[in-house]
Structures are given as structure tokens and as C-alpha cells.
Design an enzyme around this catalytic site. Structure first.
Site, PDB file in Angstrom:
ATOM      1  N   THR A  83       0.795  -1.230   0.000  1.00 22.85           N
ATOM      2  CA  THR A  83       0.000   0.000   0.000  1.00 22.85           C
ATOM      3  C   THR A  83       0.825   1.278   0.000  1.00 22.85           C
ATOM      4  OG1 THR A  83      -0.147  -0.113   2.420  1.00 22.85           O
ATOM      5  CG2 THR A  83      -1.962  -1.088   1.143  1.00 22.85           C
ATOM      6  N   LEU A  90       9.062  -1.109  -0.025  1.00 24.25           N
ATOM      7  CA  LEU A  90       7.778  -1.235   0.646  1.00 24.25           C
ATOM      8  C   LEU A  90       7.910  -0.773   2.094  1.00 24.25           C
ATOM      9  CD1 LEU A  90       4.845  -2.315   0.728  1.00 24.25           C
ATOM     10  CD2 LEU A  90       5.815  -4.546   1.348  1.00 24.25           C
ATOM     11  N   ILE A  91       7.079   0.202   2.517  1.00 19.99           N
ATOM     12  CA  ILE A  91       7.114   0.659   3.906  1.00 19.99           C
ATOM     13  C   ILE A  91       5.800   0.395   4.632  1.00 19.99           C
ATOM     14  CG2 ILE A  91       8.859   2.419   3.430  1.00 19.99           C
ATOM     15  CD1 ILE A  91       6.580   4.503   3.692  1.00 19.99           C
ATOM     16  N   SER A  92       4.749   0.028   3.909  1.00 17.26           N
ATOM     17  CA  SER A  92       3.485  -0.282   4.580  1.00 17.26           C
ATOM     18  C   SER A  92       2.668  -1.202   3.686  1.00 17.26           C
ATOM     19  CB  SER A  92       2.700   0.999   4.885  1.00 17.26           C
ATOM     20  OG  SER A  92       1.567   0.715   5.675  1.00 17.26           O
ATOM     21  N   SER A  93       1.890  -2.060   4.324  1.00 14.01           N
ATOM     22  CA  SER A  93       1.086  -3.002   3.557  1.00 14.01           C
ATOM     23  C   SER A  93      -0.162  -3.371   4.347  1.00 14.01           C
ATOM     24  CB  SER A  93       1.893  -4.270   3.246  1.00 14.01           C
ATOM     25  OG  SER A  93       2.230  -4.947   4.445  1.00 14.01           O
TER      26      SER A  93
END
Length: 319
Positions: A83, A90-93
Site C-alpha cells: 500500500t 515497501l514501507i506499509s502493507s
């Protein structure tokens, strides 16, 4: 641009069936109602999928109806969703829903429990908790103000208003303590001591650590102990704290068959920095290739260690 309500109903029902089939809430079927009620697509207005060595962005406002449908179906797939990216990383999912359900069941909540979530993500997990426990019993914290602001918007759009706090998750959220449960949605390398002081006696802490899920029982501000669950878990690392060097830097010369074994890599991660990888391999084979449930973690005062079978036994490693 609102999605087709009939399609939303269809794909949400399919997700609930998929989670049901996984057995995730077998021990606490009350969580089914939360997944039926909380609209996941409101928490992932856009997300990224792998494409051609990079990422492709799917979003609910795409002018192409086919791509909008693809976005909606993906939002309700039983799969993790990337996300938020920064510099290609990638820092948030949004985690896989069946894993979220399994973790919520393992959290073992009572209806009066106060819960602290470390890692706000999209806000979806906080919404599931708020649906079950009520807004006033849920606090979610994240270091990144962009993440907390978007989580707050998503939650409001879905009709939920738990406390969303911007801050270092490793510090917890003392102003809303005490907590009966802490659930962590980012990978740790050790358990922050400050969490224990914010817990009520007997509280439960559920956190990803070393590709597993540790379930700790908190005795008091100085003591906590528990074992790993059998479930593997891979999350974005907790930011703001120190991390270990990548595992790949330290495993030269180990046989491929071992490195491809998920349980051996769990042992390597758990003992990284305190046990030589070749010694880890010898231990793993000597002890019959132990499963995750044989490992645990103890926090006692200034000390914290992982262990195999017995916290006072011969196989212990500082964290």
C-alpha cells in the site's frame, strides 16, 4: 466513484468464505462478523502489484472500468497488498486477511479488553478490533504521520473512530494505558521493555519476530514470557529501532537444502548475531529439526533471551 454494490457484496462474501476455509477463526468464530461487516476496499483505495520487475498501481478511481473491477477484486483477495512505497521500497502493507484473522484469534480478546496495535497500516486491522470491542477500547500507533492520517481517513469512511496516534511504536502509547492486549503488525528483533510497563498484569502481547509469531504473557513491568505459535509470519520491520544485518550476509557455505528449509531460516533469524550459522545448523539437526512451538522468549528485567524448550535450559540466545 463508488464501486458496484452487488460486486462488493459478492467479493466480500468470497473473502469471508476463504478465511472460513482456512480455519483461521475456528477457535473464535465471533471474528467472522467483523470481517463480514468491515469493507476492506475503503482501506485500500489504491495498492501496488508486481509488474515487469517493478510495481503497477491499481486504484478505485481509475477511469477504466476493467481496471476498477480488477482493483476491487484484488482488495478482497486473501492476499497481502503493498500500500505504500518509498524510493522503491515497501514501507506499509495490508496483511493477508486470513493471517489477520488468525492473529486476532490468537490475541484471545475479551469484550472488555483494551488493545494497543503497533503499526497502523491502512487502519483495516484497527477497524476489525473496533467492530468487536468498540472504538474506545482500541488504540493504533504508527511512526509515519502520512500513514496515521490516511488510516484515520479510512477508519472514518468506514464508520470507526478508534484512537490513531502518531509516534514511535517502540515507545507504545502510555497516555492511553493500561492495555490488556498488544498486537504488533511489524517485525521485531526484540520486545521493547516500555510495552510491559503499559500492560495490565496478565496481558498478552502478540508480535512477529524472526518469521514467527511470539505470544507473551506479561506478569508485570519487568517480566514476560511465552512461546512461538506454529504460524509463519513475514511483516515489514518496525521502524525507529535498530535492525540486524540481512541474513544473506552470514550464511556462506551452508548447504542449500538447509537454507531452503523455512524452519531452519527461522532459527537463523532468531539467533542472528549470537549463534554462528554453522553451529545453528548442527543444533537444528541434533535436536531433530525443531518446529517453532519449541522456541520461546523471556523478558526479565534488563535481560531478554530466546530459548529452545526451556528458558533456563542449555539453548538460550540473547535478543
Amino acid at each position: 466513484m463508488e464501486p458496484d454494490p452487488a460486486l462488493v457484496t459478492e467479493v466480500r462474501a468470497a473473502l469471508v468464505r476463504a478465511i472460513e476455509a482456512s480455519g483461521a477463526w475456528r477457535d473464535d468464530p465471533a471474528w467472522r462478523a467483523a470481517f463480514e461487516a468491515v469493507p476492506r476496499h475503503l482501506f485500500v483505495p489504491y495498492y501496488y502489484v508486481g509488474a515487469g520487475g517493478g510495481y503497477e498501481r491499481l486504484w478505485g478511481e481509475d477511469p477504466d472500468p476493467g481496471r476498477r473491477t480488477r482493483w476491487l477484486r484484488g482488495a478482497y483477495a486473501d492476499a497481502p497488498l503493498a500500500t505504500r512505497l518509498r524510493d522503491g521500497q515497501l514501507i506499509s502493507s495490508s496483511s493477508q486477511p486470513s493471517l489477520m484473522a488468525r492473529m486476532l484469534v490468537e490475541l484471545d480478546v475479551r469484550e472488555t479488553d483494551r488493545v494497543l496495535e503497533i503499526g497502523a497500516g491502512t487502519g483495516y486491522n484497527a477497524a476489525l478490533l473496533a467492530h468487536r470491542l468498540g472504538d474506545d477500547h482500541v488504540t493504533t500507533v504508527d511512526l509515519d504521520p502520512e500513514i496515521t492520517e490516511s488510516a484515520r481517513r479510512h477508519l472514518a469512511a468506514a464508520g470507526y473512530r478508534p484512537a490513531v496516534v502518531t509516534g514511535d511504536g517502540a515507545a507504545g502509547c502510555p497516555e492511553r494505558a493500561p492495555y490488556d492486549r498488544i498486537i504488533v503488525t511489524c517485525t521485531l528483533t526484540s520486545v521493547p521493555r516500555r510495552w510491559l510497563a503499559q500492560c495490565a498484569p496478565g496481558a498478552r502481547v502478540l508480535a512477529p519476530l524472526a518469521t514467527g509469531l511470539i505470544a507473551l504473557t506479561v506478569r508485570d513491568a519487568e517480566h514476560a514470557e511465552g512461546r512461538f505459535l506454529h504460524t509463519p509470519a513475514y511483516f515489514v520491520p518496525l521502524r525507529g529501532g535498530s535492525g540486524r544485518a540481512p541474513l544473506e550476509r552470514h550464511v556462506g557455505g551452508l548447504p542449500r537444502r538447509a537454507l531452503q528449509n523455512e524452519l531452519f531460516r527461522f532459527l537463523l533469524e532468531l539467533t542472528g548475531g549470537s549463534l554462528d550459522p554453522h553451529e545453528a545448523l548442527a543444533l537444528w539437526e541434533r535436536e531433530g529439526r525443531p518446529v517453532r512451538e519449541r522456541f520461546g522468549v523471556t523478558v526479565r528485567g534488563r535481560y531478554e533471551w530466546a530459548w529452545l524448550d526451556d528458558p533456563e535450559g542449555p539453548y538460550v540466545w540473547p535478543l
